[in-house]
Design an enzyme around this catalytic site. Structure first.
Site, PDB file in Angstrom:
ATOM      1  N   ARG A 105      44.474  36.136  39.156  1.00  0.00           N
ATOM      2  CA  ARG A 105      45.017  37.059  38.157  1.00  0.00           C
ATOM      3  C   ARG A 105      45.537  38.284  38.861  1.00  0.00           C
ATOM      4  O   ARG A 105      44.800  38.960  39.571  1.00  0.00           O
ATOM      5  CB  ARG A 105      43.906  37.512  37.189  1.00  0.00           C
ATOM      6  CG  ARG A 105      43.527  36.491  36.204  1.00  0.00           C
ATOM      7  CD  ARG A 105      42.891  37.108  34.982  1.00  0.00           C
ATOM      8  NE  ARG A 105      41.666  37.858  35.242  1.00  0.00           N
ATOM      9  CZ  ARG A 105      40.992  38.482  34.299  1.00  0.00           C
ATOM     10  NH1 ARG A 105      41.426  38.482  33.060  1.00  0.00           N
ATOM     11  NH2 ARG A 105      39.883  39.118  34.573  1.00  0.00           N
ATOM     12  N   THR A 109      48.909  43.226  36.106  1.00  0.00           N
ATOM     13  CA  THR A 109      49.565  42.621  34.932  1.00  0.00           C
ATOM     14  C   THR A 109      48.666  41.611  34.224  1.00  0.00           C
ATOM     15  O   THR A 109      48.954  41.210  33.104  1.00  0.00           O
ATOM     16  CB  THR A 109      50.844  41.883  35.369  1.00  0.00           C
ATOM     17  OG1 THR A 109      50.451  40.842  36.269  1.00  0.00           O
ATOM     18  CG2 THR A 109      51.819  42.812  36.068  1.00  0.00           C
ATOM     19  N   ASP A 201      31.621  38.625  36.118  1.00  0.00           N
ATOM     20  CA  ASP A 201      32.569  37.785  36.851  1.00  0.00           C
ATOM     21  C   ASP A 201      31.893  36.453  37.190  1.00  0.00           C
ATOM     22  O   ASP A 201      30.975  36.403  38.017  1.00  0.00           O
ATOM     23  CB  ASP A 201      33.016  38.506  38.131  1.00  0.00           C
ATOM     24  CG  ASP A 201      34.145  37.752  38.824  1.00  0.00           C
ATOM     25  OD1 ASP A 201      33.943  36.565  39.168  1.00  0.00           O
ATOM     26  OD2 ASP A 201      35.223  38.334  39.008  1.00  0.00           O
ATOM     27  N   ASP A 204      31.939  35.405  40.969  1.00  0.00           N
ATOM     28  CA  ASP A 204      31.009  36.199  41.792  1.00  0.00           C
ATOM     29  C   ASP A 204      29.570  35.810  41.522  1.00  0.00           C
ATOM     30  O   ASP A 204      28.750  35.725  42.445  1.00  0.00           O
ATOM     31  CB  ASP A 204      31.197  37.697  41.501  1.00  0.00           C
ATOM     32  CG  ASP A 204      32.399  38.282  42.240  1.00  0.00           C
ATOM     33  OD1 ASP A 204      32.875  37.637  43.194  1.00  0.00           O
ATOM     34  OD2 ASP A 204      32.866  39.362  41.840  1.00  0.00           O
TER      35      ASP A 204
HETATM   36  N1  URA Z   1      36.778  36.102  34.358  1.00  0.00           N
HETATM   37  C1  URA Z   1      35.452  36.326  34.546  1.00  0.00           C
HETATM   38  O1  URA Z   1      34.863  35.836  35.494  1.00  0.00           O
HETATM   39  N2  URA Z   1      34.819  37.096  33.639  1.00  0.00           N
HETATM   40  C2  URA Z   1      35.422  37.632  32.557  1.00  0.00           C
HETATM   41  O2  URA Z   1      34.767  38.302  31.770  1.00  0.00           O
HETATM   42  C3  URA Z   1      36.803  37.384  32.401  1.00  0.00           C
HETATM   43  C4  URA Z   1      37.468  36.627  33.317  1.00  0.00           C
END
Ligand code: URA
Length: 210
Positions: A105, A109, A201, A204
């Site tokens: 991502r 943007t 995330d 992570d």
């Molecule tokens: N990707 C993630 O890992 N967590 C989110 O909250 C949104 C996108």
């Protein structure tokens, strides 16, 4: 007609998701729970998978009995967090093939940019199950399904752990033929595209990179 959103409310799935959401859930536990949830979600996602009757013999007599052709299934992991679904799903569909879509991502943007794409051959014979734990803006999901459709799979399903209303809307608008399977529909996205209340995330947390 728009394909359905399947909200998987089974108590086992919900219980494990609650444990995963908690900020003090360790990387080890998060990964293990992800594996367990994946098996349970695979059960729902494959519910209408076609079977064929084969001739077998029980110790007592011959019979025709149904089998699924696991090789016709391709799990499409959206890297990198989609990989968290693979072990559990492969435990229950061991013959499945695996495709990968690499997207990141753009932090400004939030648009999905492709850096990797590899699918098995003969996709027109296969049922694709796209895996991405977080359906947030929906931009990655739309980009992945756009590319996947170029390979003309027999069918496409999309599986996530958490979906934001924004992501559901975006994916359904772009691909109304793709059913979505999710364990939760959360409240909203924050300004950085993270799902609230969410679980942070997913990549992570799975890989211990934060
Ligand atoms: N990707 C993630 O890992 N967590 C989110 O909250 C949104 C996108």
């Amino acid at each position: 007609m728009t394909a359905p959103i399947h909200h998987i409310t089974h108590p086992l799935v919900q219980h494990k998701l609650t444990l995963m959401r908690q900020k003090d859930c360790s990387t080890n536990s998060f990964r293990r729970l992800m594996g367990e949830i994946s098996m349970l979600m695979a059960y729902e996602v494959t519910r209408d998978m076609p079977t064929q009757l084969i001739d077998i013999e029980t110790p007592l007599e011959a019979m025709k009995s149904p089998v699924i052709d696991g090789k016709k299934t391709v799990f499409v992991s959206i890297m990198r967090a989609g990989g968290g679904f693979l072990d559990g799903m492969l435990t229950v569909v061991p013959g499945a093939r695996i495709g990968h879509v690499g997207l990141y991502r753009d932090p400004k943007t939030l648009v999905a940019v492709e850096y990797y794409f590899k699918m098995p051959a003969d996709m027109h014979e296969r049922d694709a199950i796209v895996l991405d734990p977080m359906l947030a803006t929906g931009n990655s999901a739309v980009a992945a399904v756009d590319r996947l459709k170029e390979t003309k799979p027999r069918s496409i399903r999309f599986v996530c752990l958490l979906a934001a209303p924004e992501g559901l809307k975006t994916l359904q608008a772009a691909h109304p033929d793709v059913p979505i399977y999710t364990a939760a529909i959360d409240r909203e996205l924050n300004d950085h595209g993270y799902i609230l209340p969410g679980l942070g995330d997913a990549g992570d947390r799975l890989f211990g990179t934060k």
